[in-house]
Scaffold this motif. Sequence first.
Motif, PDB file in Angstrom:
ATOM      1  N   TYR A   1      -0.496  12.170   0.376  1.00 37.52           N
ATOM      2  CA  TYR A   1      -1.277  13.320   0.984  1.00 37.52           C
ATOM      3  C   TYR A   1      -0.923  14.689   0.899  1.00 37.52           C
ATOM      4  CZ  TYR A   1      -2.410   9.161   3.885  1.00 37.52           C
ATOM      5  OH  TYR A   1      -3.146   7.935   4.092  1.00 37.52           O
TER       6      TYR A   1
ATOM      7  N   LEU B   1      -5.685  -2.035  17.976  1.00 33.23           N
ATOM      8  CA  LEU B   1      -6.100  -2.690  17.207  1.00 33.23           C
ATOM      9  C   LEU B   1      -7.281  -3.854  17.756  1.00 33.23           C
ATOM     10  CD1 LEU B   1      -2.623  -4.184  15.293  1.00 33.23           C
ATOM     11  CD2 LEU B   1      -4.235  -2.207  14.903  1.00 33.23           C
TER      12      LEU B   1
ATOM     13  N   PRO C   1      -7.045   4.568   5.632  1.00 30.74           N
ATOM     14  CA  PRO C   1      -7.002   5.363   6.882  1.00 30.74           C
ATOM     15  C   PRO C   1      -7.530   6.607   6.631  1.00 30.74           C
ATOM     16  CG  PRO C   1      -4.840   4.573   5.983  1.00 30.74           C
ATOM     17  CD  PRO C   1      -5.650   4.001   5.123  1.00 30.74           C
TER      18      PRO C   1
ATOM     19  N   PHE D   1      -5.310   4.843  15.474  1.00 30.35           N
ATOM     20  CA  PHE D   1      -3.909   5.235  15.505  1.00 30.35           C
ATOM     21  C   PHE D   1      -3.576   6.884  15.899  1.00 30.35           C
ATOM     22  CE2 PHE D   1      -2.791   1.667  12.781  1.00 30.35           C
ATOM     23  CZ  PHE D   1      -3.826   1.285  12.344  1.00 30.35           C
TER      24      PHE D   1
ATOM     25  N   TYR E   1       0.880  -1.094   0.193  1.00 24.87           N
ATOM     26  CA  TYR E   1       0.086   0.001  -0.058  1.00 24.87           C
ATOM     27  C   TYR E   1       0.936   1.240   0.088  1.00 24.87           C
ATOM     28  CZ  TYR E   1      -3.543   3.509   1.794  1.00 24.87           C
ATOM     29  OH  TYR E   1      -4.425   4.449   1.893  1.00 24.87           O
TER      30      TYR E   1
ATOM     31  N   SER F   1      -8.747   3.270  10.655  1.00 25.10           N
ATOM     32  CA  SER F   1      -9.052   2.661   9.642  1.00 25.10           C
ATOM     33  C   SER F   1     -10.310   1.416   9.872  1.00 25.10           C
ATOM     34  CB  SER F   1      -7.899   1.747   9.212  1.00 25.10           C
ATOM     35  OG  SER F   1      -6.797   2.571   8.896  1.00 25.10           O
ATOM     36  N   GLU F   2     -10.839   1.518   8.970  1.00 29.74           N
ATOM     37  CA  GLU F   2     -12.100   0.281   9.228  1.00 29.74           C
ATOM     38  C   GLU F   2     -11.783  -1.134   9.229  1.00 29.74           C
ATOM     39  OE1 GLU F   2     -15.044   1.957   6.740  1.00 29.74           O
ATOM     40  OE2 GLU F   2     -16.053   2.868   8.598  1.00 29.74           O
TER      41      GLU F   2
ATOM     42  N   GLN G   1       1.102   3.261   8.807  1.00 30.65           N
ATOM     43  CA  GLN G   1       1.893   3.944   7.594  1.00 30.65           C
ATOM     44  C   GLN G   1       3.241   4.445   8.067  1.00 30.65           C
ATOM     45  OE1 GLN G   1      -0.768   5.484   4.327  1.00 30.65           O
ATOM     46  NE2 GLN G   1      -2.186   6.089   6.402  1.00 30.65           N
TER      47      GLN G   1
ATOM     48  N   GLY H   1      -3.722  -1.843   3.895  1.00 33.24           N
ATOM     49  CA  GLY H   1      -4.536  -0.968   4.580  1.00 33.24           C
ATOM     50  C   GLY H   1      -4.854  -1.639   6.133  1.00 33.24           C
ATOM     51  N   GLY H   2      -6.017  -1.043   6.757  1.00 33.74           N
ATOM     52  CA  GLY H   2      -6.457  -1.668   7.941  1.00 33.74           C
ATOM     53  C   GLY H   2      -5.659  -1.626   9.299  1.00 33.74           C
ATOM     54  N   VAL H   3      -5.132  -2.652   9.411  1.00 36.95           N
ATOM     55  CA  VAL H   3      -4.436  -2.660  10.880  1.00 36.95           C
ATOM     56  C   VAL H   3      -2.978  -1.975  10.915  1.00 36.95           C
ATOM     57  CG1 VAL H   3      -5.764  -4.813  11.474  1.00 36.95           C
ATOM     58  CG2 VAL H   3      -3.397  -5.176  10.669  1.00 36.95           C
TER      59      VAL H   3
ATOM     60  N   TYR I   1      -9.602   0.152  13.503  1.00 41.60           N
ATOM     61  CA  TYR I   1      -8.354   0.319  14.185  1.00 41.60           C
ATOM     62  C   TYR I   1      -7.904   1.636  14.347  1.00 41.60           C
ATOM     63  CZ  TYR I   1      -8.680  -4.442  12.061  1.00 41.60           C
ATOM     64  OH  TYR I   1      -9.423  -5.616  11.742  1.00 41.60           O
TER      65      TYR I   1
ATOM     66  N   GLN J   1      -6.032  13.098   1.789  1.00 43.21           N
ATOM     67  CA  GLN J   1      -5.285  11.945   0.859  1.00 43.21           C
ATOM     68  C   GLN J   1      -5.962  12.343  -0.720  1.00 43.21           C
ATOM     69  OE1 GLN J   1      -7.158   7.967   0.808  1.00 43.21           O
ATOM     70  NE2 GLN J   1      -5.038   7.417   1.360  1.00 43.21           N
TER      71      GLN J   1
END
Lengths: 113, 115
Positions: free
Chosen positions: A35, B51, B103, B34, A31, B94-95, A102, A97-99, B32, A45
């Motif tokens: 930005y 998480l 994100p 951050f 990923y 983030s979903e 970055q 993405g997700g958990v 999630y 973004q």
Amino acid sequence: EAQVTQNPRYLITVTGKKLTVTCSQNMNHEYMSWYRQDPGLGLRQIYYSMNVEVTDKGDVPEGYKVSRKEKRNFPLILESPSPNQTSLYFCASSIAGGVYEQYFGPGTRLTVT
Amino acid sequence: AQSVTQLDSQVPVFEEAPVELRCNYSSSVSVYLFWYVQYPNQGLQLLLKYLSGSTLVKGINGFEAEFNKSQTSFHLRKPSVHISDTAEYFCAVSEGVGGSYIPTFGRGTSLIVHP
């Protein structure tokens, strides 16, 4: 050293002169994302890419193009820059993405006169 | 669609005082969360993340955050700040399953620590 690099770090250009900001990561991340950061507006973004040859628009894509021909590179192209694109730009990468967190590059400060 | 609200654009505080930076989110699926920090003239770096599991998360530099599902909040705290904590702080969400996985960032909170 694991990192995201951007070039150039600073750029002053004139309206209409095409430019490219390069972004490269050495972490084999799937990923990648671009930005822009503006005072009072936070990070917005522009485009993101989930994998090679897969790109999608973010929140503010107008006036920008991207490509993802290789996994490590994700250049940002401004075909005809305008003064409202004066901003601080960040490239970021992530495993997915997700958990996953970055990793951000150091930023490119662009001024369009 | 998910969204993130950082309620304070700027938080001034004296050195060694406690601080809380507020973050609320909206999402209809699991999330999630951050917190990132941006020191002057640098890129963003991860401060901490939630998480799953324990709702109290500890990060670098003595920061911690608590996930509150019922209030859809993820506030960042530090019991005693230093001058070096002066920076911009960004909350991000983030979903998970059923969501976008992309994100979203809040607008940022500028923490200004005075001597």
